[in-house]
Design a protein around this motif. Structure first.
Motif, PDB file in Angstrom:
ATOM      1  N   ILE A  27       0.368  53.067 -60.389  1.00  0.00           N
ATOM      2  CA  ILE A  27       0.930  53.697 -61.288  1.00  0.00           C
ATOM      3  C   ILE A  27       0.858  53.497 -62.819  1.00  0.00           C
ATOM      4  O   ILE A  27       1.358  52.843 -62.789  1.00  0.00           O
ATOM      5  CB  ILE A  27       2.043  54.704 -61.248  1.00  0.00           C
ATOM      6  CG1 ILE A  27       2.653  55.685 -61.971  1.00  0.00           C
ATOM      7  CG2 ILE A  27       3.621  53.364 -60.924  1.00  0.00           C
ATOM      8  CD1 ILE A  27       2.156  57.065 -62.024  1.00  0.00           C
ATOM      9  N   ALA A  28       0.144  54.652 -63.788  1.00  0.00           N
ATOM     10  CA  ALA A  28      -0.340  53.696 -65.127  1.00  0.00           C
ATOM     11  C   ALA A  28       0.928  54.307 -66.000  1.00  0.00           C
ATOM     12  O   ALA A  28       1.477  55.274 -66.102  1.00  0.00           O
ATOM     13  CB  ALA A  28      -1.726  54.342 -65.393  1.00  0.00           C
ATOM     14  N   LEU A  29       1.026  53.065 -66.643  1.00  0.00           N
ATOM     15  CA  LEU A  29       2.269  52.929 -68.045  1.00  0.00           C
ATOM     16  C   LEU A  29       1.468  53.379 -69.314  1.00  0.00           C
ATOM     17  O   LEU A  29       1.782  54.441 -69.721  1.00  0.00           O
ATOM     18  CB  LEU A  29       3.299  51.899 -67.852  1.00  0.00           C
ATOM     19  CG  LEU A  29       3.789  51.808 -66.538  1.00  0.00           C
ATOM     20  CD1 LEU A  29       5.160  50.312 -67.185  1.00  0.00           C
ATOM     21  CD2 LEU A  29       5.120  52.754 -66.125  1.00  0.00           C
ATOM     22  N   LYS A  54      -2.023  55.589 -70.370  1.00  0.00           N
ATOM     23  CA  LYS A  54      -3.146  55.450 -68.975  1.00  0.00           C
ATOM     24  C   LYS A  54      -4.244  55.624 -69.886  1.00  0.00           C
ATOM     25  O   LYS A  54      -4.942  55.776 -70.363  1.00  0.00           O
ATOM     26  CB  LYS A  54      -2.854  57.403 -69.381  1.00  0.00           C
ATOM     27  CG  LYS A  54      -1.647  57.711 -69.002  1.00  0.00           C
ATOM     28  CD  LYS A  54      -1.245  57.875 -67.263  1.00  0.00           C
ATOM     29  CE  LYS A  54       0.742  57.860 -67.050  1.00  0.00           C
ATOM     30  NZ  LYS A  54       1.015  58.180 -65.588  1.00  0.00           N
ATOM     31  N   TYR A  55      -5.109  56.088 -68.385  1.00  0.00           N
ATOM     32  CA  TYR A  55      -6.830  55.947 -68.460  1.00  0.00           C
ATOM     33  C   TYR A  55      -7.108  57.244 -69.105  1.00  0.00           C
ATOM     34  O   TYR A  55      -6.467  57.826 -67.826  1.00  0.00           O
ATOM     35  CB  TYR A  55      -7.437  55.511 -67.387  1.00  0.00           C
ATOM     36  CG  TYR A  55      -8.555  55.631 -66.592  1.00  0.00           C
ATOM     37  CD1 TYR A  55      -9.233  55.585 -67.793  1.00  0.00           C
ATOM     38  CD2 TYR A  55      -8.670  55.888 -65.670  1.00  0.00           C
ATOM     39  CE1 TYR A  55     -11.169  55.977 -67.277  1.00  0.00           C
ATOM     40  CE2 TYR A  55     -10.217  56.502 -65.031  1.00  0.00           C
ATOM     41  CZ  TYR A  55     -11.603  56.309 -66.508  1.00  0.00           C
ATOM     42  OH  TYR A  55     -12.620  56.621 -65.346  1.00  0.00           O
ATOM     43  N   MET A  56      -7.692  58.072 -69.735  1.00  0.00           N
ATOM     44  CA  MET A  56      -7.895  58.565 -69.870  1.00  0.00           C
ATOM     45  C   MET A  56      -9.366  58.848 -70.691  1.00  0.00           C
ATOM     46  O   MET A  56      -9.187  58.794 -71.995  1.00  0.00           O
ATOM     47  CB  MET A  56      -6.773  59.541 -70.569  1.00  0.00           C
ATOM     48  CG  MET A  56      -6.590  61.285 -70.936  1.00  0.00           C
ATOM     49  SD  MET A  56      -7.819  62.020 -69.289  1.00  0.00           S
ATOM     50  CE  MET A  56      -6.809  61.899 -68.161  1.00  0.00           C
ATOM     51  N   GLY A  57     -10.093  59.582 -70.950  1.00  0.00           N
ATOM     52  CA  GLY A  57     -11.339  59.805 -70.917  1.00  0.00           C
ATOM     53  C   GLY A  57     -12.704  58.549 -71.265  1.00  0.00           C
ATOM     54  O   GLY A  57     -12.000  57.377 -70.682  1.00  0.00           O
ATOM     55  N   SER A 114      -5.247  60.399 -53.591  1.00  0.00           N
ATOM     56  CA  SER A 114      -5.767  58.884 -53.503  1.00  0.00           C
ATOM     57  C   SER A 114      -6.708  58.327 -53.446  1.00  0.00           C
ATOM     58  O   SER A 114      -7.154  57.777 -53.064  1.00  0.00           O
ATOM     59  CB  SER A 114      -5.365  59.478 -51.217  1.00  0.00           C
ATOM     60  OG  SER A 114      -6.381  60.077 -51.265  1.00  0.00           O
ATOM     61  N   SER A 115      -7.395  58.660 -54.775  1.00  0.00           N
ATOM     62  CA  SER A 115      -8.712  58.190 -55.276  1.00  0.00           C
ATOM     63  C   SER A 115      -8.444  56.464 -55.320  1.00  0.00           C
ATOM     64  O   SER A 115      -9.206  55.862 -55.237  1.00  0.00           O
ATOM     65  CB  SER A 115      -8.979  58.942 -55.551  1.00  0.00           C
ATOM     66  OG  SER A 115      -8.935  58.693 -57.090  1.00  0.00           O
ATOM     67  N   ALA A 116      -7.220  56.403 -55.872  1.00  0.00           N
ATOM     68  CA  ALA A 116      -7.583  54.697 -56.108  1.00  0.00           C
ATOM     69  C   ALA A 116      -7.374  54.077 -55.379  1.00  0.00           C
ATOM     70  O   ALA A 116      -7.535  52.962 -54.876  1.00  0.00           O
ATOM     71  CB  ALA A 116      -7.072  54.726 -57.515  1.00  0.00           C
ATOM     72  N   GLY A 146     -17.270  53.890 -58.153  1.00  0.00           N
ATOM     73  CA  GLY A 146     -16.622  54.486 -57.102  1.00  0.00           C
ATOM     74  C   GLY A 146     -15.066  55.643 -57.403  1.00  0.00           C
ATOM     75  O   GLY A 146     -15.583  57.232 -57.884  1.00  0.00           O
ATOM     76  N   SER A 147     -14.214  54.915 -58.135  1.00  0.00           N
ATOM     77  CA  SER A 147     -12.344  55.358 -58.648  1.00  0.00           C
ATOM     78  C   SER A 147     -12.693  54.752 -59.972  1.00  0.00           C
ATOM     79  O   SER A 147     -12.201  53.316 -59.887  1.00  0.00           O
ATOM     80  CB  SER A 147     -12.384  55.696 -58.084  1.00  0.00           C
ATOM     81  OG  SER A 147     -11.026  56.196 -58.329  1.00  0.00           O
ATOM     82  N   GLY A 148     -12.863  55.515 -61.459  1.00  0.00           N
ATOM     83  CA  GLY A 148     -12.375  54.710 -62.300  1.00  0.00           C
ATOM     84  C   GLY A 148     -10.797  53.912 -62.350  1.00  0.00           C
ATOM     85  O   GLY A 148     -10.532  52.549 -61.556  1.00  0.00           O
ATOM     86  N   SER A 149      -9.379  54.912 -61.885  1.00  0.00           N
ATOM     87  CA  SER A 149      -7.931  54.121 -61.816  1.00  0.00           C
ATOM     88  C   SER A 149      -8.011  52.610 -60.481  1.00  0.00           C
ATOM     89  O   SER A 149      -6.542  51.707 -60.353  1.00  0.00           O
ATOM     90  CB  SER A 149      -7.248  54.763 -61.741  1.00  0.00           C
ATOM     91  OG  SER A 149      -7.440  56.153 -60.723  1.00  0.00           O
ATOM     92  N   SER A 150      -9.323  53.373 -59.526  1.00  0.00           N
ATOM     93  CA  SER A 150      -8.789  51.963 -58.118  1.00  0.00           C
ATOM     94  C   SER A 150      -9.125  50.622 -58.576  1.00  0.00           C
ATOM     95  O   SER A 150      -9.114  49.712 -58.074  1.00  0.00           O
ATOM     96  CB  SER A 150     -10.104  52.230 -57.170  1.00  0.00           C
ATOM     97  OG  SER A 150     -11.698  52.157 -57.675  1.00  0.00           O
TER      98      SER A 150
HETATM   99  O1  PMV Z   1      -9.472  57.246 -61.564  1.00  0.00           O
HETATM  100  P1  PMV Z   1      -9.020  58.823 -61.792  1.00  0.00           P
HETATM  101  O2  PMV Z   1     -10.754  59.503 -62.998  1.00  0.00           O
HETATM  102  O3  PMV Z   1      -9.058  59.945 -61.044  1.00  0.00           O
HETATM  103  O4  PMV Z   1      -8.621  58.679 -63.250  1.00  0.00           O
HETATM  104  C1  PMV Z   1      -7.104  59.117 -63.492  1.00  0.00           C
HETATM  105  C2  PMV Z   1      -6.385  58.318 -64.616  1.00  0.00           C
HETATM  106  C3  PMV Z   1      -4.863  59.046 -64.645  1.00  0.00           C
HETATM  107  O5  PMV Z   1      -4.611  58.644 -62.887  1.00  0.00           O
HETATM  108  C4  PMV Z   1      -4.300  60.188 -64.774  1.00  0.00           C
HETATM  109  C5  PMV Z   1      -4.653  58.047 -65.605  1.00  0.00           C
HETATM  110  C6  PMV Z   1      -4.315  56.784 -64.884  1.00  0.00           C
HETATM  111  O6  PMV Z   1      -4.405  55.448 -66.104  1.00  0.00           O
HETATM  112  O7  PMV Z   1      -4.156  56.222 -63.320  1.00  0.00           O
END
Ligand code: PMV
Length: 355
Positions: A15-17, A19-22, A131-133, A175-179
């Motif tokens: 859980i991000a404190l 956030k990754y956005m963009g 659940s992508s991360a 595959g998934s950024g936040s992972s």
């Molecule tokens: O990894 P993604 O593309 O599902 O991005 C998710 C981004 C947020 O969950 C909204 C914020 C974060 O940093 O996890």
């Protein structure tokens, strides 16, 4: 099983404190701004990769629970399955280089194998949590372990080589950024292409996830990453987030929980404000989200039991508290909102190989 192999890995959500956005690169998932998260532990995905006896032309995802895994088999639609299997192929093509870089050998027989993949998520399916991360982190670890010639050497190396973890995390990001933030813990900072754990003097933490709504999201996170650029508040977002990122690192290092909470609140509100002012605007708030936030801000704060609040791209509210007050907070929120499921998880150390 003769020489048929099986690998089982699990990876937690985070859980991000900040956030990754963009994204600056949508194919490689490179972020506009740095982010920093808390790694969870039991809210996770299990991925099993195993050889199958008969020859196949492609790897296959099978809707069955792997032996020894907890949780439930997710429902994956066609595009979800394709994205997952495409990432497995990405892992296949990067495994030789990652293994070589860590002094490990590639398995020549499995380099071209078409195994079966089974997965479960421990999030209750009615929770509607993305659940992508966790799933891409678990898949990356399982896949590269599968392609290595010696499981024991791989396990050993993974346990003691942070550089190897980071290469796997980087591959997972594609595959998934936040992972990328699910390979270490409890706190992980992601800047540009790389992520690494950061120091903290905070006491051990828990995350209480108040499930306000489990409905399907109308705007997926990939679309959110694009659409935020159309908000008039997008200008300056990157420098606001970078400033918070640096301040958060400092607050963690000092063990200043109250400051962590202020930064987390400012950043999730900033992100949701971008959603609400994008063209066309969108919102993840569901009936109940605002009530939970208000209760936490006004009705629940006794000035003595610290808590931090954040929300991802969804309607649910994460309440991050010291583990010592986990039960106090769970009860307090459950009494006021008996209609909402509350998931309780604790901080963790990142993806691990089980077998
Ligand atoms: O990894 P993604 O593309 O599902 O991005 C998710 C981004 C947020 O969950 C909204 C914020 C974060 O940093 O996890």
């Amino acid at each position: 099983m003769s020489d048929l192999e099986r690998v089982l890995a699990r990876a937690p959500s985070n859980i991000a404190l900040v956030k990754y956005m963009g994204k600056t690169d949508f194919t490689r998932n490179l972020p506009v701004n740095s982010s920093l998260s808390l790694t969870l532990s039991e809210l996770c995905t299990y991925v099993e990769i195993r050889d199958v006896g008969e020859p196949r032309s492609s790897p296959e995802w099978i809707a069955e629970k792997p032996d020894g895994a907890k949780g439930e088999v997710p429902t994956l639609n066609e595009s979800g399955r394709e994205k997952f299997l495409r990432h497995f192929e990405r892992c296949r093509s990067h495994s030789p280089e990652i293994l070589r870089g860590s002094g490990l050998e590639l398995s020549q027989t499995r380099a071209t194998a078409m195994p079966a993949i089974r997965t479960t998520n421990t999030f209750p399916s009615e929770a509607g949590i993305a659940s992508s991360a966790s799933s891409f982190a678990a898949l990356t670890l399982a896949a590269v372990a599968y392609f290595s010639a010696s499981r024991n050497s791989f396990r050993d190396r993974y346990a003691r080589d942070p550089e190897m973890r980071r290469s796997l995390a980087e591959l997972s990001r594609e595959g998934s950024g936040s992972s990328i933030r699910s390979f270490e813990g409890p706190f992980v900072a992601w800047k540009n292409a790389r992520a690494e754990s950061v120091e903290s003097l905070l006491p051990p933490l828990s995350d209480l996830v108040v499930i306000v709504s489990a409905g399907k999201k109308l705007v997926g996170s990939s679309e959110a990453h694009r659409r935020v650029e159309s908000s008039p508040y997008w200008v300056g977002r990157s420098s606001r987030a970078e400033t918070r990122f640096e301040e958060l690192k400092g607050a963690l290092k000092r063990g200043a929980f109250q400051r962590v909470a202020e930064i987390a609140e400012a950043d999730f509100r900033d992100m949701h404000h971008l959603f609400e002012t994008a063209q066309p605007p969108f919102s993840y708030f569901a009936p109940g989200t605002e009530e939970v936030l208000e209760f936490l801000a006004i009705g629940a704060d006794d000035g003595e039991s610290p808590f931090a609040v954040t929300m991802d791209a969804g309607p649910n509210v994460h309440v991050v508290v010291p583990q010592s007050s986990e039960e106090f907070w769970r009860k307090k929120i459950a009494e006021r909102f008996p209609q909402f499921l509350i998931l309780v998880d604790r901080q963790g150390a990142g993806a691990e190989l089980i077998e």
